[in-house]
Design a protein around this motif. Structure first.
Motif, PDB file in Angstrom:
ATOM      1  N   THR A  73       0.927  -0.888   0.138  1.00 26.46           N
ATOM      2  CA  THR A  73       0.261  -0.134   0.007  1.00 26.46           C
ATOM      3  C   THR A  73       0.879   0.934   0.030  1.00 26.46           C
ATOM      4  O   THR A  73       0.410   2.378   0.024  1.00 26.46           O
ATOM      5  CB  THR A  73      -0.152  -0.266   0.936  1.00 26.46           C
ATOM      6  N   GLU A  74       2.501   0.962  -0.113  1.00 21.37           N
ATOM      7  CA  GLU A  74       2.616   2.277   0.507  1.00 21.37           C
ATOM      8  C   GLU A  74       3.617   2.020  -0.814  1.00 21.37           C
ATOM      9  O   GLU A  74       3.691   3.690  -2.025  1.00 21.37           O
ATOM     10  CB  GLU A  74       4.122   2.348   1.680  1.00 21.37           C
ATOM     11  N   VAL A  75       4.070   1.305  -1.783  1.00 22.35           N
ATOM     12  CA  VAL A  75       4.931   1.821  -2.842  1.00 22.35           C
ATOM     13  C   VAL A  75       4.771  -0.174  -3.772  1.00 22.35           C
ATOM     14  O   VAL A  75       4.687  -1.440  -3.275  1.00 22.35           O
ATOM     15  CB  VAL A  75       6.315   1.420  -3.209  1.00 22.35           C
ATOM     16  N   VAL A 150       7.572   1.631  -8.300  1.00 25.25           N
ATOM     17  CA  VAL A 150       8.354   2.105  -8.827  1.00 25.25           C
ATOM     18  C   VAL A 150       8.525   0.906  -9.896  1.00 25.25           C
ATOM     19  O   VAL A 150       8.061  -0.219 -10.405  1.00 25.25           O
ATOM     20  CB  VAL A 150       9.414   1.171  -8.243  1.00 25.25           C
ATOM     21  N   LEU A 151       8.701   1.681 -11.730  1.00 24.82           N
ATOM     22  CA  LEU A 151       8.276   0.584 -12.925  1.00 24.82           C
ATOM     23  C   LEU A 151      10.174   0.219 -13.398  1.00 24.82           C
ATOM     24  O   LEU A 151      10.394   0.836 -13.674  1.00 24.82           O
ATOM     25  CB  LEU A 151       7.883   1.066 -13.462  1.00 24.82           C
ATOM     26  N   ASP A 152      10.413  -0.886 -13.262  1.00 25.77           N
ATOM     27  CA  ASP A 152      11.566  -1.377 -14.430  1.00 25.77           C
ATOM     28  C   ASP A 152      11.057  -1.204 -15.977  1.00 25.77           C
ATOM     29  O   ASP A 152      10.923  -2.587 -15.998  1.00 25.77           O
ATOM     30  CB  ASP A 152      12.748  -1.850 -13.435  1.00 25.77           C
ATOM     31  N   THR A 179       3.666   9.132  -6.192  1.00 27.69           N
ATOM     32  CA  THR A 179       5.538   9.228  -7.082  1.00 27.69           C
ATOM     33  C   THR A 179       5.679   8.306  -7.736  1.00 27.69           C
ATOM     34  O   THR A 179       5.039   7.088  -7.459  1.00 27.69           O
ATOM     35  CB  THR A 179       6.664   9.265  -5.176  1.00 27.69           C
ATOM     36  N   VAL A 180       5.479   8.332  -8.914  1.00 26.94           N
ATOM     37  CA  VAL A 180       6.387   7.463  -9.984  1.00 26.94           C
ATOM     38  C   VAL A 180       7.611   7.854 -10.085  1.00 26.94           C
ATOM     39  O   VAL A 180       8.378   8.605 -10.786  1.00 26.94           O
ATOM     40  CB  VAL A 180       4.984   8.111 -10.871  1.00 26.94           C
ATOM     41  N   LEU A 181       8.507   6.427  -9.736  1.00 28.83           N
ATOM     42  CA  LEU A 181       9.595   6.457 -10.492  1.00 28.83           C
ATOM     43  C   LEU A 181      10.058   5.422 -11.887  1.00 28.83           C
ATOM     44  O   LEU A 181       9.629   4.299 -11.800  1.00 28.83           O
ATOM     45  CB  LEU A 181      10.955   6.076  -9.431  1.00 28.83           C
ATOM     46  N   VAL A 182       9.943   5.824 -13.263  1.00 25.11           N
ATOM     47  CA  VAL A 182      10.413   4.969 -13.840  1.00 25.11           C
ATOM     48  C   VAL A 182      11.765   4.570 -14.794  1.00 25.11           C
ATOM     49  O   VAL A 182      12.542   6.020 -15.112  1.00 25.11           O
ATOM     50  CB  VAL A 182       9.300   5.861 -15.083  1.00 25.11           C
ATOM     51  N   SER A 183      12.338   3.637 -15.025  1.00 24.51           N
ATOM     52  CA  SER A 183      13.445   3.005 -15.293  1.00 24.51           C
ATOM     53  C   SER A 183      13.447   2.704 -16.553  1.00 24.51           C
ATOM     54  O   SER A 183      12.561   1.834 -16.958  1.00 24.51           O
ATOM     55  CB  SER A 183      13.865   2.474 -14.563  1.00 24.51           C
TER      56      SER A 183
END
Length: 308
Positions: A73-75, A150-152, A179-183
Motif C-alpha cells: 500500500t506504500e509502494v 517503481v517500474l523497471d 510518486t512515480v519512478l520509471v527506469s
C-alpha cells in the motif's frame, strides 16, 4: 517521497553504486536513466529492500521498505515481470498477493480490468506473451493502491496500444499526487512521459533536473543556417566556444551561440540568409552526450566485415 541518501553498494572491490543521492517527489513522473552497468537495477533493488546498501539509506515515505507494515500500500513495484509462478492464473497470482495485505477481491478485479487482462484472467501465466506478462506485473504493482510506484522497463514487450496505455497511466498516477519512478532505455518514450530525470553513470549521479532543462542546457542545441555564402559566414562566426559544422552544401550547424547572434552577424556583413532556425536536440542526443564517458560497452561504427 522516495529518497536515496549517500546510497552505496559494493561487491568485493567493485563499487556498483557510489554515494548516490536523489529525491523522487509526488506529482511527477521521474525517469531513472543510465547506460548499461550504471547501477540502476542495483539502486532499485536497494530502494525496495531486496539488496542491503553497503553504506547510506534508501527510504519510501520516510521509512525503509521493510519497515512498512503493509508495503504494497506504500509502494508498488515491477522489477521483473516473469517473477510469477507459471502454473498460476493471473487472477490467482493477484489473489495470493492480495491475501498477504487483506486486499479485497474487488481490487483484484479492478486492476485486472485496468491492465486489460480481464478476458485472460483465468489463463495460466506460462501461456502469456511478454506484453501480457508486463501488464500483469503492472497490475500487481497497483494492487495495493500505493502512494508510490517503481517500474523497471514497463513498456518492454508492449504493442503500440500498450505503450500509449502505460504512458497515459503513468501521467494519470502522477496527476493524482503519487510518486512515480520509471527506469527505461527508451529515450523517445521518456521524452513523452517523464517530467523529471535522475541520470546516473558508473554508479554516480550525473544529472537531477527536469526534462526541459536537461535538453535545453545540453550541447545538442544548435542553429541551422542556410546561406549561399556558408564559408564566409562560418569564418565570421568563429570564436571561442562556437562550433560551426557544414551539414550539407550551403547549410551550417552552429553550436555555442544563438540565432539572434548569427542573424546580426550575417546582417552586419551583408551575408544573405535563406533560413535561420534554432533547433533543440532530442533527449536521446542529450543523454548520449552526457553519458558518453560512462558507457560500459562501447561500439564502433565500422561495418561488420570491413577492413581494419
Amino acid at each position: 517521497m522516495i529518497e536515496a541518501q549517500e546510497l552505496t553498494k559494493r561487491y568485493g572491490d567493485k563499487t556498483v553504486v557510489d554515494r548516490l543521492g536523489f529525491t523522487v517527489r509526488p506529482g511527477t513522473v521521474t525517469g531513472f536513466l543510465g547506460p548499461n552497468g550504471a547501477g540502476k537495477s542495483t539502486t532499485l533493488r536497494m530502494l525496495l529492500g531486496l539488496d542491503a546498501p553497503t553504506h547510506g539509506r534508501a527510504t519510501v515515505n520516510g521509512r525503509p521498505y521493510a519497515a512498512h507494515r503493509a508495503p504494497l500500500t506504500e509502494v508498488g513495484a515491477l522489477l521483473e515481470a516473469r517473477a510469477v509462478h507459471p502454473g498460476r492464473t493471473a487472477r490467482n497470482h493477484l489473489l495470493a498477493l492480495a491475501h498477504t495485505h487483506g486486499i479485497p477481491r474487488s481490487r483484484v478485479d479492478a486492476v485486472l480490468d485496468l491492465a486489460g487482462l480481464t478476458a485472460v484472467a483465468d489463463r495460466r501465466v506460462k501461456g502469456f506473451s511478454l506484453g501480457m506478462g508486463q501488464r500483469l506485473g503492472i497490475a500487481a504493482a497497483l494492487l495495493g493502491d500505493p502512494a508510490a510506484v517503481v517500474l523497471d522497463e514497463p513498456v518492454n514487450g508492449l504493442d503500440p496500444e500498450g505503450v500509449l496505455w502505460i504512458r497515459t497511466l503513468l501521467k494519470s498516477l502522477a496527476a493524482e499526487g503519487r510518486t512515480v519512478l520509471v527506469s527505461s532505455h527508451l529515450m523517445s518514450e521518456m521524452a513523452l512521459t517523464a517530467d523529471h530525470l535522475v541520470i546516473i553513470g558508473r554508479g554516480r549521479l550525473l544529472a537531477d533536473t527536469t526534462v526541459e532543462a536537461f535538453v535545453r542546457d545540453s550541447g545538442a542545441r544548435h542553429v541551422k543556417v542556410v546561406t549561399p555564402e556558408a564559408a564566409t559566414l562560418a569564418a565570421l562566426l568563429a570564436a571561442p566556444g562556437v562550433e560551426v559544422a557544414t551539414a550539407a552544401p550551403g547549410t551550417l550547424e552552429v553550436r555555442g551561440t544563438d540565432a539572434e547572434h548569427v542573424g546580426r552577424t550575417a546582417a552586419a556583413h551583408g551575408v544573405p540568409l535563406f533560413e535561420l532556425t534554432p533547433l533543440t536536440g532530442s533527449l536521446e542526443e542529450a543523454f548520449m552526450d552526457l553519458t558518453r564517458d560512462s558507457v560500459e560497452y562501447k561500439t564502433t561504427r565500422t561495418p561488420i566485415g570491413a577492413a581494419a
